[in-house]
Every structure is written in structure tokens, then in C-alpha cells.
Design an enzyme around this catalytic site. Structure first.
Site, PDB file in Angstrom:
ATOM      1  N   GLU A  43      -3.112   7.717  -4.244  1.00 34.44           N
ATOM      2  CA  GLU A  43      -3.082   6.397  -3.608  1.00 34.44           C
ATOM      3  C   GLU A  43      -2.794   5.321  -4.648  1.00 34.44           C
ATOM      4  O   GLU A  43      -3.421   5.297  -5.702  1.00 34.44           O
ATOM      5  CB  GLU A  43      -4.432   6.115  -2.933  1.00 34.44           C
ATOM      6  N   TYR A  86       0.841  -1.201   0.000  1.00 35.42           N
ATOM      7  CA  TYR A  86       0.000   0.000   0.000  1.00 35.42           C
ATOM      8  C   TYR A  86       0.872   1.246   0.000  1.00 35.42           C
ATOM      9  O   TYR A  86       1.864   1.318   0.727  1.00 35.42           O
ATOM     10  CB  TYR A  86      -0.915   0.029   1.244  1.00 35.42           C
TER      11      TYR A  86
END
Ligand code: GDP
Ligand code: MN
Length: 388
Positions: free
Chosen positions: A197, A109
Site C-alpha cells: 500500500e 491512494y
């Protein structure tokens, strides 16, 4: 303002983030065409909606053959995709992204957000990717790595290296990670983003870093100087209630309750919402009519609030300074005349011309409930709502 995954990949790609090859499709036939461009399977077919959690919701599929991709895409177009993030309302699928499938060794992530506390851009990263950041923060908070970027020097090499090590990367992956981090940081700061992101950022079977998903949001207040970003807006993905309001110059945020709110000023709006909650109710929206609102504008605010089927009572709470309570009252009466109002209205008018405003409401003969204080108004709204 949010943009689609494929748009974010294109932007980040330009800044140097490696992404898989692929193409956009507006129909199942175009999906078939894009699949042929890639030549060799497997392929990934991905619904383009402004939401994460598409994988779990059935909006992302790895397909082995052309036929499978085509068949799956036929289902996808026109579908209302409901994910954990969209809730019950869902988002319509009009665009589909097709890319070559990646052999995944590990999912990580990576996010860049604005940390309001430190007033700096913050990197959030984790060895454990693929799941939503909220879930990560809840279930595996220890895996989260946070790093704040000093705006005076930007993201410096040693910081990027430190992050790469913390993620357990080695060899050429370190340099690749530095490239990815710097690219994201440049895209973030040069384009007035509020969020970048990459989830998942993967290590491929061959050991290289690759961005399999990408998400970017931008500062609305900076769009005037980013026409190329504004051009990426897709209003089909926005809350229709908010889109209508912004076209009418009203600041509107849709919420999930049933008490429609018409208020002047964001501070008063927030206080009113707190008061509604304290009285045991739930606001349906946050609508700020601003200063000096004309009767027409007030009537338009009613129309906007009523476009939400869940609204069972309207609470008008005005503390007039620049506004005039008589104009607000005229707007309320106008709304009754024009909009065939069938739900109760609670009005609390205070400040400039409040006596004139109350008179107008009284003389109208309409069944408008009035309150003196904010607390009273909120309690009254909760008490009189017509729950279906
Ligand atoms: P999201 O669910 O909306 O965040 O959509 P993503 O683009 O992140 O895809 C969801 C999941 O699908 C990823 O976490 C991967 O596990 C899987 N996925 C996406 N692309 C590929 C791919 O090329 N190969 C494989 N094997 N899995 C993929
Ligand atoms: Mn994702």
C-alpha cells in the site's frame, strides 16, 4: 507479517518506486544526525510503528528546523502511539524515520491486495489519498478504481496506462505511474507479499510521482523461503499475547472480549466463537491447541489465555479425534494446580476417551463446570463469567 514503513520504502525503492531521501534513527540524537545529513529543511519526522493513521495520532510531523525535529523526536521515543488502527493498546515507538519534506500538490491512494473472490492480485487506486482506505470506501466509494491482474500474463502495459488515465494523470506522469505499478507488482509477487500500500502516493509540486508512505505485509507461510523478509520482523510491534503463543507452538489470535477459548481445530474454534456471540458473549481470543495435545500443552494454553487480563472465564471445547479427552482433562487439572486459577472453567469434552476425561475432572474435586454440547457450553460460559 507486517514490516515498517522505512523497510517497505527500501524494498519498493529497490524495485523502482521513487521515495524521498531519508534515514533511520534509534534515538533523538540520531534524529539530529539524520536531519544534518539532509541539510536543508523542512524535514518529516515519522514514528515507525506497525500501523496506519500515525499522522492523525501525532506520530508524523513536518518540522522546519533541526531544533524542532530534535525536540519532537525526544517526545516520540518510548511513547505508546495509539492510532485508530491500534485501538487502546497502542504500539511502542523505538524507531523513527527522518526524511526530506515533500511539497505536495496532490495525494492519491494505491494498494495491491489479494482478492480471494477472483483468486487474483487486485489493484485498488483512488484520486483521493491520504485518508485510510476503509474511510475512502465508506465516504467516497465512487472514487475507487479496481483492477484485477491475470497471473498468466502479469500486469500488462495497457492496464497500467488505463489506470494512470483513470487517475487523471498526464504527460510524464503516465510513464512514472507505469513504473510504480510494475514495481509494486513485482515486489508483491516476487516476495510473497499479501499487501502493498502506498498512501499517499503524491504528485509533487514539480509534477512528479513520489511514494510518501509505504506498507507491506507478507505471507507467514512463505517466510521459510524469504529469510531476508523474516529478518525484518519486529516482535515489539506484535500483540504480546500472540508472540508468546507462537513461541509455544500454539495458534493464537487475540480478540477484544472476555471469554478465553481453548479449542482444537480452527473450524471448531470459529463455530465456538459464533456460539459465544449467539449466547450474548464476546471471545477474548482464538486458541487452537491442535491435535494430540499433551497435558503440558493444555496447561501452556491456559497460561497463554490467562496472560490476557480481560479474561473472566475459560471455555475448553474439545471434539477429540487425534486428541484424547483424558489428556485434556489432565491438562486442565494441571493448570489448576500450577496457575492459581481464580476464574471459572467450563469444559466440554467429546470424542476419544471422553468418559475417562470426564472421570478425571469429576475425581479432581475441582469446581469445573461441564457441558454436553457446544451450545450448552457457550451459554454456560456467558452465564458464569466474573465480570469485573
Ligand atoms: P499515516 O498517517 O500513518 O498513514 O502516515 P503518512 O506517512 O501517510 O503521513 C500522514 C500524512 O502526513 C500524509 O497523508 C501527508 O498529508 C502528511 N505528510 C507526510 N509526509 C509529508 C511531507 O513530506 N510533506 C507534507 N507536506 N506532508 C507530509
Ligand atoms: Mn499513510
Amino acid at each position: 507479517m507486517d514490516i515498517h514503513e522505512y523497510q517497505a520504502k527500501e524494498i519498493l525503492g529497490r524495485f523502482g518506486v521513487p521515495t524521498p531521501c531519508g534515514g533511520l534513527a534509534w534515538s533523538p540524537e540520531q534524529v539530529a544526525y539524520q536531519v544534518r545529513q539532509i541539510k536543508e529543511g523542512p524535514f518529516v519526522v515519522k514514528a515507525q510503528v506497525h500501523s496506519g493513521g500515525r499522522g492523525e495520532a501525532g506520530g508524523v510531523k513536518v518540522c522546519k528546523t533541526d531544533e524542532e525535529a530534535h525536540l519532537y523526536a525526544k517526545n516520540l521515543f518510548g511513547m505508546e502511539l495509539r492510532t485508530k488502527q491500534t485501538g487502546a493498546r497502542g504500539k511502542d515507538v523505538y524507531r523513527v524515520w527522518v526524511e526530506e519534506a515533500t511539497d505536495i500538490a496532490k495525494e492519491m491512494y494505491l494498494g495491491f491486495v489479494l482478492d480471494r473472490k477472483s483468486e487474483r492480485i487486485m489493484i485498488v487506486a483512488s484520486k483521493e489519498g491520504g485518508v485510510e482506505i476503509e474511510q475512502l470506501a465508506e465516504e467516497q466509494p465512487d472514487t475507487l478504481i479496481r483492477m484485477v491482474i491475470d497471473p498468466a500474463v502479469g500486469l500488462v502495459d495497457y492496464q497500467a496506462r488505463e489506470l494512470a488515465f483513470a487517475l487523471g494523470l498526464s504527460g510524464p506522469q503516465i510513464g512514472q505511474m507505469i513504473t510504480v505499478l510494475k514495481a509494486c507488482h513485482s515486489a508483491y509477487s516476487e516476495l510473497d507479499a499479501t499487501m502493498v500500500e502506498i498512501n499517499p502516493l503524491v504528485i509533487t509540486g514539480a509534477g512528479d510521482l513520489l511514494a510518501l508512505d509505504a506498507k507491506m505485509s507478507f505471507d507467514k507461510n512463505a517466510l521459510y523461503r524469504r529469510p531476508e523478509i523474516l529478518a525484518l520482523r519486529d516482535s515489539s510491534q506484535e500483540d504480546p499475547r500472540e508472540a508468546v503463543a507462537s513461541d509455544n507452538g500454539l495458534a493464537y489470535v487475540g480478540l477484544n472480549g472476555d471469554i478465553g477459548c481453548i479449542i482444537n481445530g480452527a473450524g471448531l474454534a470459529m463455530a465456538t466463537m459464533d456460539m459465544i456471540k449467539l449466547s450474548g458473549g464476546e471471545p477474548a481470543n482464538f486458541l487452537d491447541i491442535g491435535g494430540g495435545a499433551s497435558p503440558d500443552r493444555v496447561c501452556q494454553a491456559f497460561r497463554t489465555v490467562l496472560s490476557d487480563q480481560n479474561v473472566s472465564v475459560i471455555l475448553v471445547n474439545i471434539f477429540a479425534g487425534i486428541n484424547r479427552c483424558d489428556w485434556i482433562a489432565e491438562g486442565i487439572v494441571q493448570a489448576y494446580e500450577q496457575l492459581d486459577l481464580k476464574i471459572p472453567v467450563v469444559a466440554r469434552l467429546s470424542g476419544t476417551n471422553e468418559n475417562e476425561g470426564r472421570n478425571i475432572l469429576r475425581m479432581s474435586g475441582l469446581e469445573i463446570k461441564t457441558a454436553e454440547t457446544l451450545a450448552e457450553a457457550a451459554e454456560l460460559a456467558v452465564a458464569v463469567r466474573t465480570i469485573a
